[in-house]
Design an enzyme around this catalytic site. Structure first.
Site, PDB file in Angstrom:
ATOM      1  N   PRO A 206       0.845  -1.195   0.000  1.00 35.88           N
ATOM      2  CA  PRO A 206       0.000   0.000   0.000  1.00 35.88           C
ATOM      3  C   PRO A 206       0.873   1.235   0.000  1.00 35.88           C
ATOM      4  CG  PRO A 206       0.120  -0.912   2.198  1.00 35.88           C
ATOM      5  CD  PRO A 206       0.829  -1.886   1.311  1.00 35.88           C
ATOM      6  N   ASN A 212       6.841   5.376   2.035  1.00 39.33           N
ATOM      7  CA  ASN A 212       7.393   4.497   1.000  1.00 39.33           C
ATOM      8  C   ASN A 212       7.285   5.099  -0.402  1.00 39.33           C
ATOM      9  OD1 ASN A 212       4.648   4.212   0.645  1.00 39.33           O
ATOM     10  ND2 ASN A 212       4.622   1.979   0.770  1.00 39.33           N
ATOM     11  N   ARG A 235       0.616   0.642  -6.296  1.00 30.80           N
ATOM     12  CA  ARG A 235       0.339   2.059  -6.487  1.00 30.80           C
ATOM     13  C   ARG A 235       1.536   2.692  -7.192  1.00 30.80           C
ATOM     14  NH1 ARG A 235      -4.090   0.871  -5.807  1.00 30.80           N
ATOM     15  NH2 ARG A 235      -5.669   1.679  -4.359  1.00 30.80           N
ATOM     16  N   GLU A 264      -2.484   8.853 -12.960  1.00 32.03           N
ATOM     17  CA  GLU A 264      -3.335   7.996 -13.782  1.00 32.03           C
ATOM     18  C   GLU A 264      -4.774   8.488 -13.899  1.00 32.03           C
ATOM     19  OE1 GLU A 264      -4.769   4.430 -10.844  1.00 32.03           O
ATOM     20  OE2 GLU A 264      -2.697   4.344 -11.535  1.00 32.03           O
ATOM     21  N   HIS A 297      -5.319  -0.267 -14.862  1.00 32.46           N
ATOM     22  CA  HIS A 297      -5.807  -0.507 -13.498  1.00 32.46           C
ATOM     23  C   HIS A 297      -6.952  -1.533 -13.487  1.00 32.46           C
ATOM     24  CE1 HIS A 297      -5.396   1.638  -9.403  1.00 32.46           C
ATOM     25  NE2 HIS A 297      -5.793   0.401  -9.218  1.00 32.46           N
TER      26      HIS A 297
END
Length: 331
Positions: A206, A212, A235, A264, A297
């Site tokens: 995530p 991150n 992601r 996106e 996606h």
């Protein structure tokens, strides 16, 4: 009757929303994702149900609040499309779907990885041009004698790991906090060792802003094998795509397969009909096909996953209305 306006409901999904509606909610099913331009379609509703890439920012939440809409639920695991600070400001409630069929994303990730690993996209590109000679560049290893590294933990990771292990693959894993159950399936190691040893590297983490961002960046790419394949069905924020592009151009890695992209929301759901997306980085990556393959996606775009997302969302609403909270509330 409790009215829910659901956004991003594709034509083929509407029948599932209706068939699974055991609580007889009044449904307002909108095909488009929620934007600043179509927010008025929520007027008169008691709740909204979002999906990824909907615009759940303070501007839209402020309008929902003005109209008395206090339930802003999402049929996704991720919450990066919702401004949680604004949710608190307007005293709204958010619930999510913490999980759905793990095979949906796991199968796509494996498929994308294998397409590049076996140079299938290159072979297909040639045959589409009616070139049926064996391209020497399609020469490949066999994954059963290779190594797959999976970054993250959870049901999707373990499902993908089992699929690969059934093919005889050595599967490495990296996660700062691996569970005991995960350790029975995946051989956990350091991120450095995983990057150095893996032929396919698959991301399932995530996105946590400030923690991150660009988990896979320039330094991490330098550790990878020259023939390595990077797969991202998590992601876009966890990958530095500019550095990936540079690594691809300089043949520091072989390929990229991604189901997510930077910015996106401006791209997915639109048909540019062969012209520029107006996103230079994405256009540059597209130019590297067949070493770069993208999907819009669709990781969770399967019938079992869709049923799970809808059913859990309906239960979230039911629990909230009957007991004031749901098992999947976001605090």
């Amino acid at each position: 009757m409790f009215k829910i306006t659901a956004y991003g409901v594709r034509k083929n999904e509407k029948e599932y929303f209706e068939k699974l509606n055991k609580y007889n909610y009044d449904l307002n099913l909108i095909e488009d994702l929620l934007t600043h331009d179509n927010i008025n379609t929520a007027k008169g509703s008691d709740a909204v149900l979002l999906r990824g890439n909907c615009v759940g920012d303070e501007t839209n939440l402020s309008k929902l609040n003005e109209w008395g809409i206090k339930y802003v639920f999402t049929r996704t695991v991720g919450l990066d499309h919702i401004d949680l600070n604004a949710i608190k400001k307007f005293d709204m409630k958010v619930a999510r779907v913490p999980g759905y069929s793990p095979y949906a994303v796991a199968e796509l990730s494996l498929t994308l990885g294998m397409i590049l690993f076996r140079k299938v996209s290159l072979a297909i590109t040639n045959t589409l041009k009616h070139n049926f000679k064996v391209d020497l560049n399609t020469f490949s290893n066999e994954i059963h004698s290779g190594v797959v590294g999976i970054i993250g933990t959870g049901k999707i990771v373990l499902t993908e790991a089992k699929l690969y292990k059934n093919m005889g693959v050595k599967v490495l894993g990296y996660d700062p906090y691996p569970t005991d159950y995960a350790k029975e399936i995946v051989e956990f190691t350091s991120l450095t060792e995983l990057l150095q040893q893996s032929d396919i590297i698959s991301l399932h983490v995530p996105y946590i802003k400030g923690e991150n961002d660009n988990l896979i960046g320039k330094d991490e790419l330098k550790l990878m094998k020259d023939n390595a394949v990077l797969v991202n069905t998590a992601r876009s924020e966890v990958v530095d795509y500019k550095s990936v592009y540079d690594a691809l151009v300089n043949h520091k890695i072989y390929g990229l397969a991604t189901d997510v992209l930077p910015n996106e929301r401006e791209i997915f759901g639109k048909n540019f009909d062969g012209s520029s997306t107006k996103n230079q980085l994405v256009d540059d990556l597209c130019s590297l096909y067949p070493r770069v393959i993208m999907t819009p996606h669709i990781g969770s775009y399967t019938e079992p996953a869709l049923k799970d997302m809808i059913s859990v969302s309906y239960e979230n609403f039911h629990q909230t209305l009957t007991q004031g909270y749901s098992d999947n509330d976001v605090k």
